[in-house]
Design a protein around this motif. Structure first.
Motif, PDB file in Angstrom:
ATOM      1  N   ALA A 148      -8.423  -3.984   2.392  1.00 33.14           N
ATOM      2  CA  ALA A 148      -7.265  -4.582   2.519  1.00 33.14           C
ATOM      3  C   ALA A 148      -6.154  -4.516   1.677  1.00 33.14           C
ATOM      4  O   ALA A 148      -5.098  -4.169   1.870  1.00 33.14           O
ATOM      5  CB  ALA A 148      -7.606  -6.021   3.008  1.00 33.14           C
ATOM      6  N   ALA A 149      -6.553  -4.444   0.319  1.00 32.41           N
ATOM      7  CA  ALA A 149      -5.531  -4.543  -0.882  1.00 32.41           C
ATOM      8  C   ALA A 149      -5.032  -2.837  -0.796  1.00 32.41           C
ATOM      9  O   ALA A 149      -4.009  -2.641  -1.180  1.00 32.41           O
ATOM     10  CB  ALA A 149      -6.196  -4.758  -2.191  1.00 32.41           C
ATOM     11  N   ALA A 150      -6.054  -2.004  -0.682  1.00 27.53           N
ATOM     12  CA  ALA A 150      -5.695  -0.568  -0.694  1.00 27.53           C
ATOM     13  C   ALA A 150      -4.684   0.025   0.413  1.00 27.53           C
ATOM     14  O   ALA A 150      -3.592   0.470   0.194  1.00 27.53           O
ATOM     15  CB  ALA A 150      -6.883   0.532  -0.610  1.00 27.53           C
ATOM     16  N   VAL A 151      -4.879  -0.741   1.764  1.00 32.56           N
ATOM     17  CA  VAL A 151      -3.895  -0.582   2.673  1.00 32.56           C
ATOM     18  C   VAL A 151      -2.450  -1.209   2.387  1.00 32.56           C
ATOM     19  O   VAL A 151      -1.621  -0.704   2.575  1.00 32.56           O
ATOM     20  CB  VAL A 151      -4.368  -1.054   4.222  1.00 32.56           C
ATOM     21  N   ALA A 152      -2.437  -2.637   1.777  1.00 37.55           N
ATOM     22  CA  ALA A 152      -1.092  -3.220   1.161  1.00 37.55           C
ATOM     23  C   ALA A 152      -0.577  -2.290   0.389  1.00 37.55           C
ATOM     24  O   ALA A 152       0.681  -2.109   0.252  1.00 37.55           O
ATOM     25  CB  ALA A 152      -1.629  -4.427   0.815  1.00 37.55           C
ATOM     26  N   ARG A 153      -1.316  -1.529  -0.677  1.00 38.39           N
ATOM     27  CA  ARG A 153      -0.551  -0.652  -1.638  1.00 38.39           C
ATOM     28  C   ARG A 153      -0.011   0.435  -1.015  1.00 38.39           C
ATOM     29  O   ARG A 153       1.141   0.691  -1.360  1.00 38.39           O
ATOM     30  CB  ARG A 153      -1.682  -0.241  -2.689  1.00 38.39           C
ATOM     31  N   HIS A 154      -0.405   0.836   0.130  1.00 40.44           N
ATOM     32  CA  HIS A 154       0.054   2.198   0.822  1.00 40.44           C
ATOM     33  C   HIS A 154       1.324   1.758   1.351  1.00 40.44           C
ATOM     34  O   HIS A 154       2.495   2.404   1.606  1.00 40.44           O
ATOM     35  CB  HIS A 154      -0.823   2.860   1.798  1.00 40.44           C
ATOM     36  N   ARG A 155       1.120   0.485   2.262  1.00 40.48           N
ATOM     37  CA  ARG A 155       2.401   0.142   2.790  1.00 40.48           C
ATOM     38  C   ARG A 155       3.506  -0.140   1.736  1.00 40.48           C
ATOM     39  O   ARG A 155       4.552  -0.117   2.105  1.00 40.48           O
ATOM     40  CB  ARG A 155       2.017  -1.391   3.529  1.00 40.48           C
ATOM     41  N   ALA A 156       3.179  -0.885   0.747  1.00 38.84           N
ATOM     42  CA  ALA A 156       4.257  -1.259  -0.187  1.00 38.84           C
ATOM     43  C   ALA A 156       5.024  -0.120  -0.774  1.00 38.84           C
ATOM     44  O   ALA A 156       6.415  -0.056  -0.926  1.00 38.84           O
ATOM     45  CB  ALA A 156       3.658  -2.119  -1.457  1.00 38.84           C
ATOM     46  N   LEU A 157       4.266   1.097  -1.176  1.00 37.50           N
ATOM     47  CA  LEU A 157       4.674   2.164  -1.905  1.00 37.50           C
ATOM     48  C   LEU A 157       5.652   3.111  -0.517  1.00 37.50           C
ATOM     49  O   LEU A 157       6.837   3.409  -1.124  1.00 37.50           O
ATOM     50  CB  LEU A 157       3.814   3.326  -2.014  1.00 37.50           C
ATOM     51  N   ARG A 158       5.202   3.014   0.623  1.00 34.36           N
ATOM     52  CA  ARG A 158       6.028   3.589   1.629  1.00 34.36           C
ATOM     53  C   ARG A 158       7.316   2.785   1.817  1.00 34.36           C
ATOM     54  O   ARG A 158       8.357   3.208   2.077  1.00 34.36           O
ATOM     55  CB  ARG A 158       5.191   3.539   2.991  1.00 34.36           C
TER      56      ARG A 158
END
Length: 270
Positions: A35-45
């Protein structure tokens, strides 16, 4: 269950098939690391999109626009008449070319390596630095921002002001177009300290990340009626205000809170 970074990035982009998307969502509920990895990808986008929010609204320069048709050029009164057989042959040839181009595109897509969000972020950071450096430091002054991997970071006069100035402070004389003006300071939800600022014709938000100030968003500042630019925080662009609202935890820092954060080097309180 584990997933590759490409799969998690595709999930963040909304590109997975329903079955694979459901598997990722189930794994996110069971594994906080996924979940944290997906959140990082979304935040970077979101950071990449926000960095270009002001640039995409600017009009296309006249020198880059296609030449207009000459007013004196008359339009043909009638289209030429072609035979039915010739039209059929032309259509079949066009369809064959399209099919061949589609096959080549599919083969190229299969052979092409997918770019990750960090790679796109690095490209975006270089573009932001190239486009906005002159607006942040006019007159040939050293640039106040630099690209670092997939991020844009403060340096020089801007970094020094973020380190030392109090809220509402001005980094130079009132006539200095490059002087930094510091606005609101606050603690973000992730524990980092962030500060709004204006410099030259730009305004933005900088968040402390280790020993540097990372800049997730920059936008054109709103000018005063006299032609100058407002003090930081008095009329921040919508993109900067949205970035603050998305990150702030509680109330902005008062003078005592700023002094305490500054004494710790803007690192989170223990």
């Amino acid at each position: 269950m584990t997933f590759s970074d490409d799969t998690l990035m595709a999930y963040a982009d909304g590109e997975l098939e329903p079955a694979e998307r459901a598997a990722v969502e189930a794994a996110m509920q069971a594994d906080p690391a996924i979940a944290a990895a997906v959140a990082r990808h979304r935040a970077l986008r979101e950071d990449v999109a926000a960095a270009f929010a002001g640039i995409l609204d600017e009009p296309v320069p006249a020198r880059l626009q296609p030449p207009r048709a000459q007013a004196h050029e008359p339009a043909p009164a009638f289209a030429p008449v072609a035979s039915l057989a010739a039209a059929r042959e032309a259509r079949q040839a066009q369809e064959a070319r399209k099919a061949q181009e589609a096959r080549k595109a599919q083969e190229a897509h299969a052979a092409r390596r997918r770019w990750s969000w960090p790679e796109w972020g690095a490209l975006a950071a270089m573009l932001v630095v190239g486009v906005l450096a002159g607006k942040l430091a006019p007159g040939g002054a050293p640039p106040a921002i630099a690209g670092s991997g997939s991020q844009v970071v403060a340096q020089g006069e801007l970094a020094a002001a973020l380190d030392r100035q109090v809220g509402g402070g001005h980094g130079g004389s009132g006539t200095d177009a490059g002087a930094v003006r510091i606005g609101v300071s606050f603690a973000a939800r992730n524990g980092q300290y962030c500060r709004g600022f204006a410099m030259g014709s730009m305004a933005g938000l900088a968040c402390r990340d280790g020993d540097r100030w990372r800049i997730p968003v920059l936008a054109e500042a709103e000018p005063e009626a006299s032609g100058g630019y407002r003090q930081a925080g008095s009329a921040l662009p919508a993109a900067v205000l949205d970035a603050i609202d998305a990150r702030i935890a509680g109330k902005p820092l008062d003078a005592a809170g700023e002094a305490a954060a500054k004494a710790r080097g803007w690192r989170p309180a223990p």
